[in-house]
Design a protein around this motif. Structure first.
Motif, short mmCIF file in Angstrom:
data_model
loop_
_atom_site.label_atom_id
_atom_site.label_comp_id
_atom_site.label_asym_id
_atom_site.label_seq_id
_atom_site.Cartn_x
_atom_site.Cartn_y
_atom_site.Cartn_z
N LEU A 169 0.83 -1.20 0.00
CA LEU A 169 0.00 0.00 0.00
C LEU A 169 0.87 1.25 0.00
CD1 LEU A 169 -2.88 1.19 0.26
CD2 LEU A 169 -2.56 1.18 2.71
N VAL A 170 1.91 1.25 0.82
CA VAL A 170 2.80 2.41 0.86
C VAL A 170 3.42 2.62 -0.52
CG1 VAL A 170 4.91 3.33 1.84
CG2 VAL A 170 3.29 2.15 3.31
N PHE A 199 1.94 9.17 -6.37
CA PHE A 199 2.47 10.54 -6.37
C PHE A 199 3.51 10.72 -7.47
CE2 PHE A 199 0.89 10.61 -1.90
CZ PHE A 199 -0.04 11.61 -2.10
N ILE A 215 0.90 4.08 -2.94
CA ILE A 215 0.65 5.52 -2.78
C ILE A 215 1.84 6.31 -3.33
CG2 ILE A 215 0.27 7.35 -1.10
CD1 ILE A 215 -0.96 5.18 0.74
N PHE A 216 3.02 5.81 -3.03
CA PHE A 216 4.22 6.49 -3.53
C PHE A 216 4.20 6.53 -5.06
CE2 PHE A 216 8.66 6.71 -4.78
CZ PHE A 216 9.09 7.75 -3.99
#
Lengths: 486, 537
Positions: free
Chosen positions: B179-180, B187, B183-184
Motif C-alpha cells: 500500500l505504501v 504521487f 501511494i508512492f
C-alpha cells in the motif's frame, strides 16, 4: 491611555454553543424535579438537543467564515466539521449511556448536562481563533470530563479515574498555558491570525527561543490531551475506570478537539515553524503508534485494550499532522469522524456484553458471541475491522489518507512504521474476532436486553463505519473544504 | 467491447449473500442449494466473457467510472480483462461451484455463515483479477482476506486459530507495505501528469532505477508472501492443513494465484528494470522452493500437508517461468497457474473425500484403498499423474514450457536444478499414492469404505476432463493468452535495451512454444540481469 472599546459582537458564530449551554443549564434545573427512575427522559431531550445543535452547526457549512468577538471565535468549515464530530460523539455517547448507567446504578441526571457542557467546550476549542478562547474551551471541556470520568461514585476504579484524570489534566493544562504565555511573550498577542503575521515577519522564527519554547510547551499540552506517547500514561487507567459510555466519549470527542485546536494553532499561527514542529511530531507519532500497539497486544481487559489502541490511533492521526499538508490534514478530519463511529460503536457492544459492576470486561467474555448473537457480532466485526484499517471500511480510508499525507511529504519511513503498526494492531483486534467466532462460549449466555437507544447507536455506528469506507467521496470532500479555510 | 459482464460476474455472489441472509439458518439444504445455484449462475454468466473475448492484447469488457475523488486522489472503478486475467476469472467461477459442492456433507455446522464466506470470497477474488485501478485492486486484495480468515478459523481443524491468524497477519504485513508503495507510485504518477490510479498509464511511466528497486521490493514482498515463495511460505502448510476442504481448494486453486498474478500484472510491467535486477534472487528462491518443498513433502505423514507442500513446489515453477521473461516461460507459468488450480484443487478435494469417510489424513491409516474404492482410485491416479506432469495431462505442458523458457533465458542453471524437482515430485506423489491406495487392505475401518457417490463423481468429472483437455490440446488456452503475453514481454524489456535487440518479438505466430530464434534474444535479454547477482545480495 487607550479607551477600552467594546466591539460589535455577532452571536451567530456561537449560536450552537449558546443553545447547548442554555439547554444544559435548563436540564440541570429540570433534573431536580425528575424522579430517579425517569432520568432517561433527560437523555432523550439531550439527544434531541444534540440533533438540533447539529442542524444549527450544519446550517453554517459552506458559507463565508464569520469571525466574532474581535476575532477570538470564528465560524468556518474547519470548525463546523469538527463540531459535527463532537456532536456525533456526544449523540452516540448519550444513546449508549442510559442502559449502562441504569445497570450500574448511577443514572444521575447530571450526566447529560455535563456531556453537553463538554461539547460546548470542545466546540470553543475548534472555533477558537485566540489562544485564550481555545484555553477557555479546553477548560470547560476538561472540568466536565473530570466529573464524567469519576461519575460512578460507588466504583473505586471510577473514582480513581476521575482523580487521575483531574491531576494529570491540570498538569497538562499547566504546560499548555505556559506555552501560550511564552507565545504571547514572543509575539505580544494571543490572536492566532496576528501571531501568524508577526511570526511571518520574523526572519528566522526558529531562532526566537521564547517562541520555540512556547510552541514545544503547547505541543506537550496537546500531546497530553490527545494521549500521545510519552504523555499517555493516564489513558489506560482513566479509560478503564471511567464508566464505559464516557470512555467511549472521551476517546473520540475530546481527542478530536485536541487535534482541532492544535491543528489551528500550528497550521495557521506557526506554519513558518513547520520544519521544527513537524520533526517533533514525527517522533511523537512513531512513539505513540508503537507504544499504543505494543501495549495493547498484551491486554486481556477489553476496555484497556481499546484504551491502548486509542493511543495508537492518536499516533496515526499524528502521522497526518506531522505531514502537515492537505492530504494529511484532511485525513485527520476524516479519521476523527470515522473513529468516533467505530470506537463508540465498539464500546456500545462492550456495554451490552458487560454485566453489573463492570464485570465481563475481558476479551474472553466475547467467546461464542458470533453465533449466539450474530447481529451484535457482525456489528462488532465491522468496528474491529474498521479500527484495524481493513477495506472497505472508513478506518481504512482514513488511514490511507493519513499515510498518503506522510508519503506525499516524503516521510516514507514514517508511513512504513505506520503500516507496520497497523499490521501489529490487527493481531489484537483479531483476538476479539477469534473469541467471537472461533471459541465456544464459556458459560451460558444471559441475553442482555438491547434498549432502543443503544440499538440506534449501533445502527448509526455501523453505517458510519461502513458507508464512508465504500463511498468516501462526500465526507472526504467535506474534509477537503474544511481544511481550505484555516 | 464494453458492457457490465465483468461487474455482473463479480458482484453476483454478493447478491447471493443477500439472498442467504433471508434464509433461516436451520434450512441447511436450502442454504447449500442457493449457494450452489449462485455459483453456478456466476459461472454461466462468466461464460460469455470467454466466448466474447477477442484474441488480442487489449483489455476487454472494460468499465471505467469515477468512484472516489477527493484531495490529491482520484480512484476509479476501472475493470477489464486481458488474456492473462481471462483464464483466472474463468478458473475462479469454475472452481467455486465445485468448492460449494464439496462441502455438501462436510460442513454441517454454521452452514449459512460458511456459504456467505464462500460467496464473499468469490467476489473478492474476481474483483482482484479484473481490477485495472491500483487502489481498487488493493481493496479487493484485502477484502479477500476476511472471508478466508473466517473459513480457516471457524471451520478448520485443530490448530485453526493459529493457522488463521498466521495467514491473516502474514498477508497483511506484505500488503500494507504494498500500500505504501502504491501511494508512492501514485504521487510519482501525479508528477508525470497522471490524474488517477488507472493501472495502464503506469506501464509507460519509466521510473529511475532506485525508485523502481524500492517499489518492486514492496510489491514483490506482498506477492511473494501470497505465492508463497520460500522462505515466506510457512503460513501455507498451516492454512492448507487446517482449512476445511473447500477452503483448501479455493486457497490452492485461486488464492495462491493472486501472488503470481500480481507479479505478472503489476510487479513486472511496472518496474521492469528492478524485476530484471532481482531475477537471480527470485529464481534462486523459486528453485529452493521447488526442491525444498519437494523434500519436505516427501516426509509428510499427513496427505493434506503433503499436497500443501507440493503447492509450494508448483508455485516455484510458476515463478521460475514468469521470471524467464520470454514467451515460453511466461506462457508456461500462466498455464501452470491454471494447471495447479485444477490439479491441486482436485487433490484437495480427494483428500477431503477420504477425510470425510475416515476422519484422518495420516498416510499410515490407509493402504489398499483401491480394492475398496475403484472409481476413487482411478480418479486419484489421474489427478496424481497430472500433478506430477505426465505427458498427456495438463501438468506436463506447463512444466515443459517453463523449463524450456527458463533454459533458453539467463536462468539456464536454475532450470537444470528445477528439473530435478520434477523427478522429486514424481517420487513423493507416487510414493504417497502407493501407500494410500495399494498394498494390503488391512485396516478394518478401511474395509467398509464406500466408493465415491454421484455428487462426488460429479465434482471430479469436470476437473478430470480439464486435465486431459489442457494436456492434449492446450492451444485454445494459449492462444487467448498469447497477445497479452507478447505485450507483457515488450513491457518488461529493460530500459537499457535497444529495440533492435529484440527482433523476433514482433510478428511471431501465436501459441507456439518452441519458436526458433527466440532463444538468442531471450538469453541476451536477461544476460545483464544475470551478471549482477552480487548487487542483489
Amino acid at each position: 491611555m487607550d479607551m477600552i472599546t467594546i466591539p460589535a459582537v455577532s452571536m451567530t458564530p456561537i449560536l450552537p454553543e449558546i443553545f447547548l449551554s442554555a439547554l444544559a443549564m435548563a436540564l440541570l434545573l429540570i433534573n431536580v424535579f425528575v424522579p430517579s427512575k425517569q432520568k432517561s427522559y433527560l437523555g432523550y431531550i439531550s439527544f434531541i438537543g444534540v440533533v438540533v445543535a447539529a442542524i444549527l452547526v450544519g446550517a453554517g457549512w459552506g458559507g463565508p467564515a464569520e469571525s466574532s468577538f474581535s476575532g477570538s471565535v470564528v465560524q468556518d468549515n474547519f470548525a463546523t466539521f469538527f463540531k459535527m464530530i463532537f456532536l456525533v460523539s456526544a449523540g452516540l455517547a448519550i444513546l449508549i449511556s442510559d442502559q449502562y448507567m441504569e445497570r450500574e446504578g448511577c443514572n444521575h441526571g447530571e450526566l447529560y448536562p455535563l456531556i453537553l457542557f463538554t461539547v460546548v467546550g470542545m466546540m470553543l476549542m475548534a472555533a477558537g481563533t485566540d489562544l485564550m478562547t481555545i484555553f477557555l474551551g479546553l477548560e470547560v471541556m476538561s472540568v466536565a470530563l473530570y466529573v464524567l470520568a469519576g461519575f460512578n461514585r460507588a466504583n473505586t476504579k471510577s473514582n480513581e479515574a476521575g482523580l487521575k484524570y483531574f491531576l494529570l489534566g491540570c498538569f497538562s493544562t499547566g504546560f499548555l498555558l505556559y506555552g501560550m504565555a511564552l507565545t504571547y511573550g514572543a509575539t505580544g498577542t494571543t490572536r492566532i491570525a496576528k501571531i501568524a503575521a508577526i511570526v511571518g515577519q520574523m526572519t528566522v522564527p526558529s531562532a526566537n527561543i521564547m517562541l520555540v519554547a512556547g510552541m514545544l510547551l503547547m505541543l506537550t499540552g496537546f500531546a497530553f490531551k490527545v494521549a500521545a506517547a510519552p504523555f499517555h500514561m493516564w489513558t489506560p487507567d482513566v479509560y478503564e475506570g471511567a464508566p464505559t459510555p464516557m470512555t467511549a466519549f472521551m476517546s473520540a470527542g475530546p481527542k478530536a478537539a485536541g487535534f482541532a485546536a492544535a491543528l489551528r494553532i500550528f497550521l495557521v499561527a506557526l506554519p513558518t515553524l513547520q520544519v521544527e514542529w513537524s520533526q517533533v511530531l514525527w517522533v511523537l507519532a512513531v512513539l505513540t503508534m508503537t507504544v499504543g500497539n505494543i501495549t495493547a497486544l498484551r491486554q486481556d481487559n477489553i476496555k484497556r485494550m481499546l484504551a491502548y489502541s486509542s493511543i495508537a490511533h492518536a499516533g496515526y492521526a499524528l502521522v497526518g499532522f506531522a505531514a502537515g499538508n492537505g492530504t494529511g490534514t484532511a485525513g485527520i478530519l476524516f479519521y476523527m469522524l470515522s473513529y468516533a463511529f467505530m470506537n463508540i460503536g465498539a464500546f456500545a457492544v462492550i456495554i451490552l456484553i458487560g454485566k453489573k459492576g463492570e464485570s465481563n470486561g475481558s476479551v474472553m467474555d466475547f467467546a461464542g458471541l458470533g453465533f449466539k448473537h450474530p447481529v451484535l457480532a457482525v456489528a462488532m466485526s465491522v468496528f474491529l475491522f474498521s479500527l484495524a484499517g481493513m477495506p472497505p471500511t472508513a478506518g481504512f480510508i482514513g488511514k490511507f489518507y493519513l499515510f498518503s499525507g506522510a508519503i506525499q511529504k516524503g516521510y516514507i519511513g514514517l508511513a512504513i512504521i505506520g503500516v507496520l503498526n497497523s499490521a501489529a494492531s490487527v493481531y489484537y483486534y483479531l483476538r476479539v474476532m477469534v473469541y467471537m467466532y472461533m471459541k465456544e462460549p464459556t458459560e451460558d449466555f444471559e441475553w442482555t436486553r438491547v434498549s432502543a437507544p443503544i440499538a440506534l447507536s449501533l445502527l448509526i455506528s455501523v453505517a458510519g463505519s461502513l458507508i464512508p469506507g465504500i463511498v468516501p467521496s462526500v465526507i472526504l470532500q467535506f474534509a477537503e473544504q474544511a481544511i481550505k479555510l484555516i | 467491447m464494453s458492457n457490465h459482464l465483468l461487474s455482473l460476474t463479480t458482484f453476483l455472489p454478493i447478491l447471493g449473500v443477500l439472498l442467504l441472509l433471508f434464509i433461516p439458518k436451520d434450512s441447511k439444504g436450502v442454504l447449500r442449494g442457493v449457494a450452489l445455484a449462485v455459483t453456478v449462475v456466476t459461472f454461466l454468466v462468466s461464460l460469455p466473457i470467454l466466448t466474447g473475448f477477442q484474441t488480442n492484447a487489449d483489455f476487454q469488457f472494460t468499465e471505467n467510472v469515477p468512484w472516489i475523488a477527493a484531495g490529491p486522489f482520484a480512484m476509479r472503478y476501472n475493470v477489464g480483462i486481458d488474456g492473462i486475467s481471462l483464464w483466472l476469472v474463468i478458473l475462479t467461477t469454475f472452481i467455486m461451484p465445485l468448492a460449494v459442492l464439496s462441502t455438501w456433507t462436510a460442513v454441517e455446522e454454521k452452514v449459512k455463515e460458511y456459504m456467505i464466506c464462500l460467496l464473499l470470497l468469490e467476489t473478492g477474488m474476481l474483483g482482484a483479477f479484473i481490477s485495472l485501478d491500483l487502489f481498487l485492486f488493493y481493496i479487493f486484495w484485502e477484502v479477500m482476506l476476511i472471508p478466508m480468515y473466517f473459513i480457516i478459523g471457524i471451520w478448520g481443524g485443530k490448530n485453526k486459530i493459529y493457522a488463521a491468524v498466521k495467514f491473516f497477519i502474514y498477508t497483511m504485513v506484505g500488503s500494507l507495505l504494498m500500500l505504501v508503495a502504491l501511494i508512492f507510485l501514485y504521487f510519482k504518477g501525479l508528477e508525470a501528469g497522471f490524474t488517477n490510479f488507472g493501472l495502464v498509464q503506469f506501464f509507460d511511466l519509466r521510473l529511475d532505477p532506485m525508485t523502481q528497486t524500492w517499489l518492486f521490493l514492496a510489491f514483490a514482498l506482498a506477492f511473494a508472501i501470497k505465492v508463497p515463495m520460500f522462505p515466506l511460505h510457512t503460513w501455507l502448510p498451516d492454512a492448507h492443513t487446517e482449512a476445511p476442504t473447500a477452503g483448501s481448494v479455493i486457497l490452492a486453486a485461486i488464492l495462491l494465484k493472486m501472488g503470481t498474478y500480481g507479479y505478472v500484472r503489476f510487479a513486472l510491467p511496472l518496474f521492469p528494470d528492478a524485476a530484471h535486477k532481482f531475477t537471480p534472487l527470485i529464481a534462486t528462491l523459486a528453485v529452493i522452493g521447488i526442491i525444498y518443498a519437494a523434500l519436505v513433502a516427501m516426509v509428510q505423514e499427513d496427505v493434506k500437508k503433503l499436497v500443501a507442500y507440493s503447492s509450494v513446489a508448483h508455485l516455484g515453477f510458476v515463478m521460475l517461468g514468469v521470471f524467464a521473461f520470454n514467451s515460453q516461460g511466461i506462457t508456461g507459468g500462466l498455464l501452470q497457474m491454471l494447471n495447479h488450480g485444477v490439479s491441486t484443487g482436485a487433490l484437495f478435494l480427494i483428500v477431503g473425500f477420504i477425510y470425510e469417510r475416515r476422519h484422518t489424513r495420516l498416510i499410515t491409516d490407509f493402504g489398499g484403498l483401491s480394492k475398496q474404492m475403484p472409481i476413487f482410485a482411478t480418479i486419484f491416479m489421474i489427478v496424481t499423474l497430472s500433478s506430477i506432469g505426465l505427458p498427456g495431462t495438463n501438468g506436463f505442458v506447463g512444466e515443459f514450457l517453463i523449463l524450456l523458457g527458463s533454459f533458453e533465458s539467463g536462468l539456464r542453471w536454475w532450470a537444470v536444478v528445477a528439473s530435478s524437482g520434477v523427478i522429486l515430485s514424481a517420487v513423493y506423489m507416487l510414493w504417497m499414492f502407493q501407500r494410500v491406495m495399494f498394498g494390503e487392505l488391512d485396516n478394518p475401518k478401511n474395509q467398509k469404505l464406500s466408493d465415491l457417490n454421484a455428487r462426488e463423481i460429479a465434482i471430479m468429472v469436470p476437473l478430470i476432463a480439464l486435465i486431459f483437455i489442457m494436456g492434449v490440446y492446450p492451444n485454445p488456452f494459449i492462444e487467448k493468452m498469447d497477445p497479452a503475453i507478447q505485450k507483457l514481454i515488450a513491457q518488461t524489456k529493460p530500459t537499457g535495451m535497444s529495440a533492435q535487440q529484440m527482433p523476433s518479438m514482433q510478428g511471431l505466430p501465436a501459441g507456439h512454444p518452441a519458436m526458433p530464434g527466440m532463444a538468442v534474444p531471450a538469453v541476451e535479454q536477461t544476460a545483464p540481469a544475470a551478471e549482477n547477482p552480487n548487487e542483489v545480495k
